[in-house]
Design an enzyme around this catalytic site. Structure first.
Site, PDB file in Angstrom:
ATOM      1  N   GLY A 164     -14.816 -29.999  -3.115  1.00 16.47           N
ATOM      2  CA  GLY A 164     -14.787 -30.498  -2.484  1.00 16.47           C
ATOM      3  C   GLY A 164     -13.482 -31.614  -1.355  1.00 16.47           C
ATOM      4  N   HIS A 208     -13.974 -20.506   8.018  1.00 15.73           N
ATOM      5  CA  HIS A 208     -14.368 -20.530   7.834  1.00 15.73           C
ATOM      6  C   HIS A 208     -16.139 -19.361   7.710  1.00 15.73           C
ATOM      7  CE1 HIS A 208     -16.672 -21.989   3.551  1.00 15.73           C
ATOM      8  NE2 HIS A 208     -17.264 -21.578   3.936  1.00 15.73           N
ATOM      9  N   HIS A 235     -11.779 -30.611   5.462  1.00 17.78           N
ATOM     10  CA  HIS A 235     -11.950 -29.732   4.330  1.00 17.78           C
ATOM     11  C   HIS A 235     -13.320 -30.478   4.511  1.00 17.78           C
ATOM     12  CE1 HIS A 235      -8.278 -28.108   4.865  1.00 17.78           C
ATOM     13  NE2 HIS A 235      -7.636 -28.867   4.196  1.00 17.78           N
ATOM     14  N   GLU A 275     -17.788 -17.379  -0.515  1.00 17.63           N
ATOM     15  CA  GLU A 275     -17.009 -18.313   1.037  1.00 17.63           C
ATOM     16  C   GLU A 275     -15.881 -16.866   1.293  1.00 17.63           C
ATOM     17  OE1 GLU A 275     -18.061 -22.426   0.974  1.00 17.63           O
ATOM     18  OE2 GLU A 275     -16.193 -22.281  -0.045  1.00 17.63           O
ATOM     19  N   ARG A 292     -24.851 -21.294  -6.731  1.00 22.80           N
ATOM     20  CA  ARG A 292     -26.400 -22.504  -6.081  1.00 22.80           C
ATOM     21  C   ARG A 292     -26.796 -22.353  -4.792  1.00 22.80           C
ATOM     22  NH1 ARG A 292     -22.843 -25.335  -2.790  1.00 22.80           N
ATOM     23  NH2 ARG A 292     -21.290 -25.900  -3.229  1.00 22.80           N
TER      24      ARG A 292
END
Ligand code: ADP
Length: 664
Positions: A164, A208, A235, A275, A292
């Site tokens: 997060g 990203h 972010h 990622e 997930r």
């Protein structure tokens, strides 16, 4: 296949999972907190069980209660959604020991990816490219400083246990290093109970780009292309799309194969996301793996035509992957916008409140809305403030963007502040359309993302005036007895030849309008400006032609507050009832409370003679006083409330015997 599963989550993802499960003929058990008794996911499920009070720690994070409910309800498997228990190793293990299938990877795979530094070590061994830097266990300040020197500046300090965007600090030079390190460690310790840091080269204009992977329990692994999630705020992802604009087939394959290698290195099973940071020169680096289903999975579904929740269920049931790599075809372009209850004008602070007016765009093969709320629901402080995900698809990126812009205009919410207008500006901005993407996008283009109001204020006032007029007429036609003299005493007499004043309050400024109604059209004057208007109201949709220019707006009128929705933006104003005389009650002469509130003063007693317009009762609501006035000449026959009484909207306050029209 399972015949009953439990969904250990809430909101849109719980609804999303239930939808696919039901399509496959699987019964669903929901769990909920006290705050979610009436939530959509509870209503959609076949059975639902209360976990505990509203705070997640006492409800959705109570692994023991969830397992207990699964056992007692006979659920064979648990889908954890995202967040909450989805990446909790203990929980995945508890499922295993209780003979319940965890619809996700094995606990060991979650554990491997739980630490960013351990994950990097595994990826390095699997030959997946890493951002240069340090991810060792030794955390002594001298060593970290030496590694920082080696890595070069700017660099990024990242919490090993992070998530997060917490515990991250960009460091520009050695001078700032010690202080930044201490701050990042403190933040990480507070947020994750672990102050350990890793050091990465800070890429200044990366994108990203993440790969959706899927593995089954038979050793097969595939990638379902990528998603570009470069548009981020602090972010955190805001707008996602698939495929990533401008990514070559070769890069897609290289990233995809690296991602599958990454997953297979930890014996992964199920849906996962790897990622990457994708740099301007085309190189890419592993960042982390999320074990997930991701929030943004729908864009992948839209371009592959696959249902990833169905894949999850099949794989968890021991079936092989539904498709092999060469069978996965990409079609068109998809975008997802996250609609949040937050206030973009106040640094995106989370907003709370009741979704008292909620309209969503029509869903079809181009537009999809994933949501967990319905009109009237509360957005509370307890959970993530995401209201919905709006997903669109079309043949090309440009057309998908047009769809997104249009769909955002049709997404109308009142009662809670949202980021809809911000998303609209973002999707419609030239740099976004031109694919000028990198993770600094929002910061770089702030001037474009908070545009001044498009709807001119006078126009807003004119359209609002029409809305008030036509709504009040519609209500009078609906409620009034056509033979009652009041139907004719209506202040909005057709074809009257005198102008009526109307006072509107917008942005804390009073505006005086003069309105002349003639043969189905209005002339509305504001100061020196004059507007010729033809307007029709159909439900909440107002169509108006103002000086030859046609507008369609929608409105939500609540008490005397109106919100107009126009092309993704809103115009707020309030009507001054006293001047307008809307509080005049038509009908039998009874006077009703216009809102919930308390009685401040009763100025008349039974038997008193009163004149039209005379104030009879003063009420207060939300610290504002409202005068309730006589609708005509007559006498008071009964008074139902006294000073200090609380009354609800619509309650009769006074009964008036009105003089007949001839006598008046
Ligand atoms: P978290 O797990 O807290 O979300 P991530 O490691 O996933 O943190 O990084 C979140 C975001 O931070 C990325 O999407 C990217 O925008 C930015 N970021 C992470 N690492 C780097 C880096 N080395 N250089 C530049 N930006 C980075």
């Amino acid at each position: 296949m399972f015949n009953k599963i439990l969904i250990a989550n809430r909101g849109e993802i719980a609804c999303r999972v239930i939808q696919t499960a039901h399509r496959l003929g699987i019964r669903c058990v929901a769990v909920y907190s006290e705050a979610d008794r009436h939530a959509r996911h509870v209503a959609m499920a076949d059975e639902a069980f209360l976990l505990g009070p509203a705070p997640s720690s006492e409800s959705y994070l109570r692994a023991d209660r969830v397992i207990e409910v699964a056992k007692s309800s006979g659920a064979q498997a648990i889908h954890p959604g995202y967040g909450f228990l989805s990446e909790n190793t203990e929980f995945a293990r508890a499922c295993e020991t209780n003979d319940i299938v965890f619809i996700g990877p094995p606990a060991s795979a979650i554990a491997s990816m739980g630490s960013k530094s351990a994950a990097k070590a595994i990826m390095q061994d699997a030959g997946v490219p890493l951002v240069p830097g340090y991810h060792g266990e030794d955390q002594s300040p001298d060593l970290l400083r030496a590694e920082a020197e080696k890595c070069g500046f700017p660099l990024l300090l990242k919490a090993v246990a992070g998530g997060g965007g917490k515990g991250m600090r960009v460091v520009e030079s050695m001078r700032e290093f010690d202080e930044a390190l201490a701050a990042a460690q403190r933040e990480a310790k507070n947020a994750f109970g672990n102050p350990d840091m890793l050091i990465e080269k800070y890429l200044t204009q990366p994108r990203h780009v993440e790969i959706q992977v899927f593995c089954d329990a038979h050793g097969n692994g595939v990638y379902l292309a990528e998603r570009d999630c470069s548009v981020q705020r602090r972010h955190q992802k805001v707008l996602e799309e698939a495929p990533a604009p401008g990514l070559s087939q070769e890069t897609r394959r290289a990233m995809g194969e690296a991602a599958v290698r990454a997953a297979q290195a930890i014996d992964y099973v199920g849906a996962g996301t790897v990622e990457f940071l994708y740099d301007v020169d085309g190189s890419f680096y592993f960042m982390e793996m999320n074990t997930r289903l991701q929030v943004e999975h729908p864009v992948t579904e839209m371009i592959t035509g696959q249902d990833l929740v169905e894949w999850q269920l099949r794989v968890a049931n021991g079936e092989p992957l539904p498709l092999q790599q060469d069978q996965i075809q990409l079609r068109g372009h998809a975008l997802e916008a996250r609609i949040y209850a937050e206030d973009p004008d106040h640094d995106f602070l989370p907003a709370t409140g009741t979704l008292r007016y909620l309209r969503t765009p029509d869903e079809n093969s181009h537009v999809r809305v994933d949501t967990g709320v319905t009109e009237g629901d509360e957005v509370s402080i307890h959970y993530d403030p995401m209201i919905a995900k709006l997903i669109v698809w079309d043949d090309t990126r440009e057309r998908a963007i047009n769809r997104m812009v249009q769909a955002l205009e049709e997404y109308r919410i009142n009662g809670v502040k949202t980021n809809i207008r911000f998303l609209h500006a973002l999707a419609d901005s030239a740099p976004f359309r031109n694919e000028a993407l990198d993770t600094g996008f929002i910061g770089k283009h702030e001037d474009l993302l908070f545009p001044p109001a498009q709807l001119d204020e006078n126009l807003g006032l004119v359209l609002s005036a029409c809305f008030f007029l036509l709504r009040s007429k519609a209500e009078q036609t609906l409620t009034a007895d056509p033979f009652s003299p009041f139907a004719r005493q209506n202040s909005w007499r057709l074809n009257s030849h005198y102008a009526r004043p109307m006072q509107l309050l917008a942005d804390d400024v009073e505006h005086s309008l003069r309105i002349l109604e003639q043969d189905n059209h209005f002339q509305i004057d504001i100061g020196e400006c004059s507007y010729e208007v033809r307007a029709a109201l159909d439900g909440d949709r107002l169509q108006a032609t103002v000086n030859g220019h046609r507008f369609t707006v929608c409105g939500d009128l609540h008490e005397d507050q109106l919100v107009l929705f126009h092309r993704g933006e809103t115009f707020h104003c309030a009507l001054h009832r006293e001047q307008f005389g809307l509080e005049e009650q038509s009908g039998e002469g009874g006077l009703q409370a216009p809102m919930n509130g308390s009685v401040v003063a009763v100025l008349v007693s039974p038997g008193d003679r009163v004149e039209a317009g005379q104030t009879l009762v003063i009420m207060e609501a939300m610290k504002m006083e409202h005068a309730i006035k006589a609708s005509g000449n007559g006498s008071v026959s009964e008074v139902f409330f006294g000073e200090g009484d609380l009354v609800s909207e619509g309650a009769e306050l006074i009964s008036l015997e009105l003089d007949s029209e001839e006598a008046a």
